[in-house]
Design an enzyme around this catalytic site. Structure first.
Site, short mmCIF file in Angstrom:
data_model
loop_
_atom_site.label_atom_id
_atom_site.label_comp_id
_atom_site.label_asym_id
_atom_site.label_seq_id
_atom_site.Cartn_x
_atom_site.Cartn_y
_atom_site.Cartn_z
N HIS A 212 6.66 1.69 -9.87
CA HIS A 212 5.35 2.27 -10.16
C HIS A 212 5.44 3.22 -11.35
O HIS A 212 4.60 3.17 -12.26
CB HIS A 212 4.81 3.06 -8.95
N LYS B 288 -4.31 -1.36 6.13
CA LYS B 288 -2.91 -0.97 6.20
C LYS B 288 -2.78 0.31 7.02
O LYS B 288 -3.67 1.14 7.05
CB LYS B 288 -2.34 -0.72 4.80
N ARG C 78 5.40 -7.98 -10.44
CA ARG C 78 6.84 -8.17 -10.30
C ARG C 78 7.24 -9.64 -10.39
O ARG C 78 8.28 -9.97 -10.90
CB ARG C 78 7.31 -7.63 -8.94
N SER D 74 7.39 -1.34 -2.00
CA SER D 74 7.32 -0.25 -1.03
C SER D 74 7.79 -0.71 0.35
O SER D 74 8.49 0.01 1.05
CB SER D 74 5.90 0.31 -0.96
#
Length: 161
Positions: free
Chosen positions: A17, A41, A90, A128
């Site tokens: 990040h 979440k 990514r 994460s």
């Protein structure tokens, strides 16, 4: 003034990040790292904790502001006087997901632009969820998260395990 908004849950913030924030800061006059409340979440850290951690981790980036929001991303971006969303990628799987989201935002707000930025290869494997899993089982997260936050992240993950 050109403002780029980098939204995310940042639970926890990673060096990947930070890579995106730093590189975005060279493209925009102001970068807003915006912690998003995602009702789907169950975060490890509260919204306030994530804002505090991002603020600490981004101290070295002079043109960054940390904020939080809930609701529609395009509405938040508009309230920040911007039309630019910056998304870090990514892998190809990230692109497919983010591309669909960008098209949806473009459909409801045609002036909104999403900028995809490939993360540095040094961080392309970091997520994460991967950080949380690694720490949960006692693995080292040094170099994956900002050094100033490593102890706090490990402590919280182990408390929750």
């Amino acid at each position: 003034m050109r403002i780029g908004v980098c939204p995310g849950s940042f639970d926890p913030v990673s060096n990947g990040h930070l890579d995106i924030f730093l590189r975005s800061s060279k493209m925009f006059d102001l970068v807003i790292a915006a912690v998003f409340h995602n009702p789907n979440k169950k975060p490890l850290f509260t919204m306030e904790e994530r804002v505090d951690m991002l603020t600490l981790a981004t101290q070295g980036i002079p043109n960054i502001k940390v904020d939080s929001f809930s609701g529609l991303l395009n509405d938040y971006v508009r309230r920040q006087n911007s039309t630019f969303i910056v998304r870090g990628l990514r892998a190809l799987s990230d692109f497919e997901y983010e591309f669909q989201r960008a098209l949806l935002i473009k459909k409801i707000d045609p002036d909104m632009e999403t900028i995809f930025m490939m993360t540095s290869s040094d961080y392309s494997f970091i997520s994460s969820s991967g950080i949380k899993e690694l720490a949960r089982f006692g693995g080292p997260i040094t170099g994956l998260v900002p050094a100033c936050l490593e102890e706090k992240i490990v402590k919280r993950i182990r408390e929750k395990s």
